[in-house]
Design a protein around this motif. Structure first.
Motif, PDB file in Angstrom:
ATOM      1  N   THR A   1      -0.957   7.872  -4.317  1.00 13.04           N
ATOM      2  CA  THR A   1       0.435   6.643  -4.222  1.00 13.04           C
ATOM      3  C   THR A   1       1.804   7.562  -4.968  1.00 13.04           C
ATOM      4  O   THR A   1       1.208   7.842  -5.874  1.00 13.04           O
ATOM      5  CB  THR A   1      -0.462   5.665  -4.894  1.00 13.04           C
TER       6      THR A   1
ATOM      7  N   SER B   1      -4.979  -3.396  -7.056  1.00  5.37           N
ATOM      8  CA  SER B   1      -5.197  -3.105  -8.291  1.00  5.37           C
ATOM      9  C   SER B   1      -6.177  -4.300  -8.842  1.00  5.37           C
ATOM     10  O   SER B   1      -5.605  -4.908  -8.521  1.00  5.37           O
ATOM     11  CB  SER B   1      -4.437  -2.530  -8.908  1.00  5.37           C
TER      12      SER B   1
ATOM     13  N   ARG C   1       7.664  -3.551  -4.556  1.00  6.43           N
ATOM     14  CA  ARG C   1       6.661  -3.327  -5.972  1.00  6.43           C
ATOM     15  C   ARG C   1       7.070  -2.097  -6.211  1.00  6.43           C
ATOM     16  O   ARG C   1       6.785  -2.110  -7.368  1.00  6.43           O
ATOM     17  CB  ARG C   1       5.581  -4.027  -5.816  1.00  6.43           C
TER      18      ARG C   1
ATOM     19  N   GLY D   1       4.076  -6.357   4.560  1.00  8.03           N
ATOM     20  CA  GLY D   1       4.778  -8.540   5.019  1.00  8.03           C
ATOM     21  C   GLY D   1       3.771  -8.144   6.333  1.00  8.03           C
ATOM     22  O   GLY D   1       4.954  -9.201   7.338  1.00  8.03           O
TER      23      GLY D   1
ATOM     24  N   SER E   1       5.252   3.165   3.209  1.00  8.67           N
ATOM     25  CA  SER E   1       4.927   2.417   2.299  1.00  8.67           C
ATOM     26  C   SER E   1       5.762   1.984   1.205  1.00  8.67           C
ATOM     27  O   SER E   1       6.534   3.274   0.819  1.00  8.67           O
ATOM     28  CB  SER E   1       3.781   2.201   1.825  1.00  8.67           C
TER      29      SER E   1
ATOM     30  N   GLY F   1      -1.619  -5.866   2.523  1.00  2.00           N
ATOM     31  CA  GLY F   1      -2.051  -6.221   0.913  1.00  2.00           C
ATOM     32  C   GLY F   1      -2.536  -7.249   0.792  1.00  2.00           C
ATOM     33  O   GLY F   1      -3.567  -8.191   0.578  1.00  2.00           O
ATOM     34  N   ARG F   2      -0.920  -8.585   0.444  1.00  3.63           N
ATOM     35  CA  ARG F   2      -1.131  -9.918   0.175  1.00  3.63           C
ATOM     36  C   ARG F   2      -2.258 -10.690   0.558  1.00  3.63           C
ATOM     37  O   ARG F   2      -3.237 -11.307   0.034  1.00  3.63           O
ATOM     38  CB  ARG F   2      -0.246 -10.317  -0.738  1.00  3.63           C
TER      39      ARG F   2
ATOM     40  N   ARG G   1       2.060  -9.798   8.928  1.00  2.00           N
ATOM     41  CA  ARG G   1       1.332 -11.511   8.300  1.00  2.00           C
ATOM     42  C   ARG G   1       1.027 -11.876   9.794  1.00  2.00           C
ATOM     43  O   ARG G   1       0.272 -12.775   9.714  1.00  2.00           O
ATOM     44  CB  ARG G   1       2.360 -12.153   7.707  1.00  2.00           C
TER      45      ARG G   1
ATOM     46  N   ASP H   1       3.074  -0.169   5.803  1.00  2.00           N
ATOM     47  CA  ASP H   1       1.982  -1.476   5.723  1.00  2.00           C
ATOM     48  C   ASP H   1       3.274  -1.695   5.019  1.00  2.00           C
ATOM     49  O   ASP H   1       4.250  -1.371   4.691  1.00  2.00           O
ATOM     50  CB  ASP H   1       0.946  -1.101   4.135  1.00  2.00           C
TER      51      ASP H   1
ATOM     52  N   TYR I   1      -3.696   7.026  -8.268  1.00  2.00           N
ATOM     53  CA  TYR I   1      -3.485   7.318  -9.105  1.00  2.00           C
ATOM     54  C   TYR I   1      -3.827   8.210 -10.215  1.00  2.00           C
ATOM     55  O   TYR I   1      -4.719   8.455 -10.623  1.00  2.00           O
ATOM     56  CB  TYR I   1      -2.926   6.105  -9.747  1.00  2.00           C
TER      57      TYR I   1
ATOM     58  N   SER J   1      -8.633   1.105  -4.438  1.00  2.00           N
ATOM     59  CA  SER J   1      -7.123   1.492  -5.533  1.00  2.00           C
ATOM     60  C   SER J   1      -8.230   1.737  -6.108  1.00  2.00           C
ATOM     61  O   SER J   1      -9.196   1.730  -6.924  1.00  2.00           O
ATOM     62  CB  SER J   1      -6.557   0.096  -6.175  1.00  2.00           C
TER      63      SER J   1
ATOM     64  N   LYS K   1       1.053   8.241   0.294  1.00  2.00           N
ATOM     65  CA  LYS K   1       1.299   6.684   1.316  1.00  2.00           C
ATOM     66  C   LYS K   1       2.363   6.692  -0.274  1.00  2.00           C
ATOM     67  O   LYS K   1       2.556   6.438  -0.971  1.00  2.00           O
ATOM     68  CB  LYS K   1       0.602   5.732   0.228  1.00  2.00           C
TER      69      LYS K   1
ATOM     70  N   HIS L   1       4.429  -0.036  -1.010  1.00  3.63           N
ATOM     71  CA  HIS L   1       4.353  -0.818  -2.388  1.00  3.63           C
ATOM     72  C   HIS L   1       4.218  -2.548  -2.030  1.00  3.63           C
ATOM     73  O   HIS L   1       4.153  -3.115  -3.159  1.00  3.63           O
ATOM     74  CB  HIS L   1       4.658  -0.013  -3.780  1.00  3.63           C
ATOM     75  N   GLY L   2       5.084  -2.870  -0.900  1.00  6.21           N
ATOM     76  CA  GLY L   2       5.061  -4.390  -0.175  1.00  6.21           C
ATOM     77  C   GLY L   2       5.832  -4.658  -1.092  1.00  6.21           C
ATOM     78  O   GLY L   2       6.209  -5.763  -1.626  1.00  6.21           O
TER      79      GLY L   2
ATOM     80  N   PRO M   1      -4.883  -0.970  -0.800  1.00  5.65           N
ATOM     81  CA  PRO M   1      -4.752  -0.950  -1.795  1.00  5.65           C
ATOM     82  C   PRO M   1      -4.333  -1.815  -3.310  1.00  5.65           C
ATOM     83  O   PRO M   1      -3.199  -1.634  -2.825  1.00  5.65           O
ATOM     84  CB  PRO M   1      -5.620   0.797  -1.910  1.00  5.65           C
TER      85      PRO M   1
HETATM   86  C1  LIG Z   1      -1.299  -7.056  -6.128  1.00  7.20           C
HETATM   87  C2  LIG Z   1      -1.134  -5.886  -5.912  1.00  7.20           C
HETATM   88  C3  LIG Z   1      -1.593  -5.055  -6.505  1.00  7.20           C
HETATM   89  C4  LIG Z   1      -0.997  -3.430  -6.028  1.00  7.20           C
HETATM   90  N1  LIG Z   1      -2.210  -2.343  -6.578  1.00  7.20           N
HETATM   91  C5  LIG Z   1      -1.860  -1.313  -5.338  1.00  7.20           C
HETATM   92  C6  LIG Z   1      -2.596  -0.182  -6.008  1.00  7.20           C
HETATM   93  O1  LIG Z   1      -3.622   0.236  -6.942  1.00  7.20           O
HETATM   94  N2  LIG Z   1      -2.341   1.150  -5.185  1.00  7.20           N
HETATM   95  C7  LIG Z   1      -1.233   1.175  -3.947  1.00  7.20           C
HETATM   96  O2  LIG Z   1      -1.396   2.370  -3.720  1.00  7.20           O
HETATM   97  N3  LIG Z   1      -0.595   0.235  -4.043  1.00  7.20           N
HETATM   98  C8  LIG Z   1      -0.552  -0.850  -4.231  1.00  7.20           C
HETATM   99  N4  LIG Z   1       0.269  -2.655  -3.639  1.00  7.20           N
HETATM  100  C9  LIG Z   1       0.551  -1.955  -2.824  1.00  7.20           C
HETATM  101  C10 LIG Z   1      -0.587  -2.595  -1.516  1.00  7.20           C
HETATM  102  O3  LIG Z   1      -1.577  -1.302  -1.420  1.00  7.20           O
HETATM  103  C11 LIG Z   1       0.855  -2.224  -0.356  1.00  7.20           C
HETATM  104  O4  LIG Z   1       1.229  -1.106  -0.431  1.00  7.20           O
HETATM  105  C12 LIG Z   1       0.821  -3.801  -0.286  1.00  7.20           C
HETATM  106  O5  LIG Z   1       0.432  -4.257  -0.926  1.00  7.20           O
HETATM  107  C13 LIG Z   1       1.633  -4.352   1.254  1.00  7.20           C
HETATM  108  O6  LIG Z   1       2.088  -4.929   1.683  1.00  7.20           O
HETATM  109  P1  LIG Z   1       2.108  -6.117   1.674  1.00  7.20           P
HETATM  110  O7  LIG Z   1       1.529  -6.732   0.394  1.00  7.20           O
HETATM  111  O8  LIG Z   1       3.145  -7.167   1.757  1.00  7.20           O
HETATM  112  O9  LIG Z   1       0.758  -6.773   2.704  1.00  7.20           O
HETATM  113  C14 LIG Z   1      -0.535  -3.324  -4.455  1.00  7.20           C
HETATM  114  C15 LIG Z   1       0.247  -4.435  -4.142  1.00  7.20           C
HETATM  115  C16 LIG Z   1      -0.397  -5.650  -4.858  1.00  7.20           C
HETATM  116  C17 LIG Z   1       0.406  -7.257  -4.291  1.00  7.20           C
END
Ligand SMILES: Cc1cc2nc3c(=O)[nH]c(=O)nc-3n(C[C@H](O)[C@H](O)[C@H](O)COP(=O)(O)O)c2cc1C
Length: 439
Positions: A236, A160, A339, A369, A334, A390-391, A371, A367, A210, A187, A312, A336-337, A158
């Motif tokens: 999440t 956003s 984040r 990284g 996870s 994700g990305r 690639r 999830d 959320y 998302s 998550k 969150h990448g 997901p």
């Molecule tokens: C721009 C962006 C927005 C994201 N928004 C959400 C979201 O709305 N809900 C959520 O659970 N995770 C969100 N994520 C996290 C992703 O679901 C995922 O965990 C993450 O992107 C995986 O890592 P990767 O980008 O390295 O593949 C977001 C990630 C990015 C990059």
């Protein structure tokens, strides 16, 4: 527990390859290449390019010479040799719309991006043990999760606000993922509505939740997703403490647009462009992420979710055990990448701890990284049931729309089945801990 690793830029070798290809395009256009020595040097370097990993028999001329523009960036999805090549293409497209803040939003980790980068680089801590003399012509990537059949263990994470990168947002992604038989998680705060996404996907996606801090809104979101046929709700749990998305704030400094048209202060205003909230009274909501959530909230949610409930953002064995006690059906490991928080801890580094804690009672997904097809194989070998990206798919989306997402998934699928064959694992369940070794 893994020790935090020294931060490194993740795609350094990949970036090197891109630079080398750029140099070779220049070289190919030069009169110098007419000399036999340089021509054979070019051939030698080309032969070591990663595309050869996928080449069958004598397919050394695969790939077009004209694939890169003068800026060294791919100009069509089919020209990409790996998913990394979509990153500069997406950047070019987003900056071309004068939207540097949108680019910063996508790329940002938190603080110094250590965790974001570690997610990918940590895959290098595992090597693959390949097996020889196995007839691998009939390898299959099909997998079953909660009784659903997916053609690949790679699922769409997901993300956003995909509307910042494509007018149809999650609907475009769903179309691409559905055609290839990949599951996706939408998302809560995508611009597309879950019912439209499910239609485009061809079968119901999972819904990322959320919950907000208003239970009535939580219920309404779950009801909407379940009415649209979603078999799983993915709560999440890693966004409660706030965060510092420095890259985003840095890029925001360069953004000359008036952003107030879309980003009007106040929750109700912010979600007017988020289809899943339409018709729901959000006047009492002060927070999207459900700040203040505890395990009691999970119990309460469990009480209303009819299908599967996943968490998550779990990154420790203790929390995984707690999730089991609270009747959760699955865990998505996870951060969150990179984040959520700057832990420095890669998700692949904590996977085993969680897999061992749940001991096969519920599926564990991961999830962060991912690639390469080899990353997928390593995660499955360490016990993941499925692996999210994700990305990379957003890079594909932002640069070329649906064909871009399609190509990103195709590359990952191709790389994955190639390494499955080489590892002598013809089906997903033949990928075991034995398939990898810790460096
Ligand atoms: C721009 C962006 C927005 C994201 N928004 C959400 C979201 O709305 N809900 C959520 O659970 N995770 C969100 N994520 C996290 C992703 O679901 C995922 O965990 C993450 O992107 C995986 O890592 P990767 O980008 O390295 O593949 C977001 C990630 C990015 C990059």
């Amino acid at each position: 527990m893994e020790k935090p690793t020294t931060p490194k830029w993740p795609e350094i070798s990949e970036r090197g390859i891109i630079a080398r290809r750029k140099f070779l395009s220049f070289l190919a256009a030069s009169p110098l290449v007419a000399t036999p020595t340089i021509t054979s040097a070019v051939a030698t370097v080309f032969a070591s390019l990663p595309s050869q990993a996928l080449a069958q028999s004598y397919d050394v001329l695969r790939g077009s010479r004209q694939a890169l523009g003068p800026d060294g960036i791919i100009s069509a999805p089919g020209d990409a040799l790996n998913v990394f090549e979509f990153e500069p293409a997406a950047k070019k497209a987003v900056l071309g719309q004068d939207a540097p803040a949108h680019w910063g939003y996508l790329e940002s980790g938190v603080d110094g991006d250590v965790t974001r980068d570690a997610n990918h680089t940590a895959y290098a801590r595992y090597n693959i043990r390949t097996k020889r003399l196995i007839d691998a012509r009939k390898a299959s990537t099909g997998v079953k999760i909660f009784g659903e059949s997916w053609s690949s263990p790679i699922f769409i994470c997901p993300v956003s606000s995909l509307g910042a990168y494509d007018p149809e947002a999650g609907v475009t992604v769903a179309r691409a993922a559905g055609k290839r038989g990949h599951q996706m998680i939408l998302s809560t705060v995508d611009n597309a509505v879950i019912a439209d996404v499910n239609k485009a996907h061809g079968s119901p996606a999972w819904f990322q939740l959320y919950p907000t801090d208003d239970w009535a809104v939580t219920q309404a979101l779950v009801r909407r997703a379940e009415a649209a046929g979603c078999p799983a709700i993915v709560l999440t749990v890693d966004r409660q403490g706030g965060r510092n998305t420095e890259d985003l704030f840095r890029m925001r400094r360069q953004d000359q647009r008036d952003c107030s048209g879309c980003h009007t202060p106040g929750f109700a205003n912010e979600v007017t462009r988020k289809g899943n909230f339409s018709g729901i009274d959000v006047s009492k909501v002060t927070n999207l992420y459900g700040t203040g959530m505890t395990w009691e909230f999970v119990d309460r949610l469990r009480g209303i979710v009819k299908g599967k409930l996943l968490l998550k953002g779990i990154v420790t064995g203790e929390d995984a055990k707690e999730a089991l006690r609270h009747g959760v059906d699955g865990i998505l490991v996870s951060n969150h990448g990179g984040r959520a928080e700057e832990s420095g801890q890669a998700t692949i580094g904590v996977l085993i701890e969680i897999v061992d804690a749940v001991n096969g009672r519920i599926p564990v997904l991961i999830d962060g990284g991912v690639r390469r097809g080899t990353d997928v194989l390593k995660a499955l070998a360490l016990g993941a049931a499925a692996v999210g990206v994700g990305r990379p798919y957003v890079w594909g989306l932002a640069s070329f729309g649906e064909p871009g997402v399609d190509r990103v998934l195709q590359i990952l699928d191709d790389e994955f089945i190639t390494i499955m064959r080489q590892a002598g694992a013809l089906t997903i369940d033949q990928i075991t801990r034995d398939t990898v070794t810790r460096v």
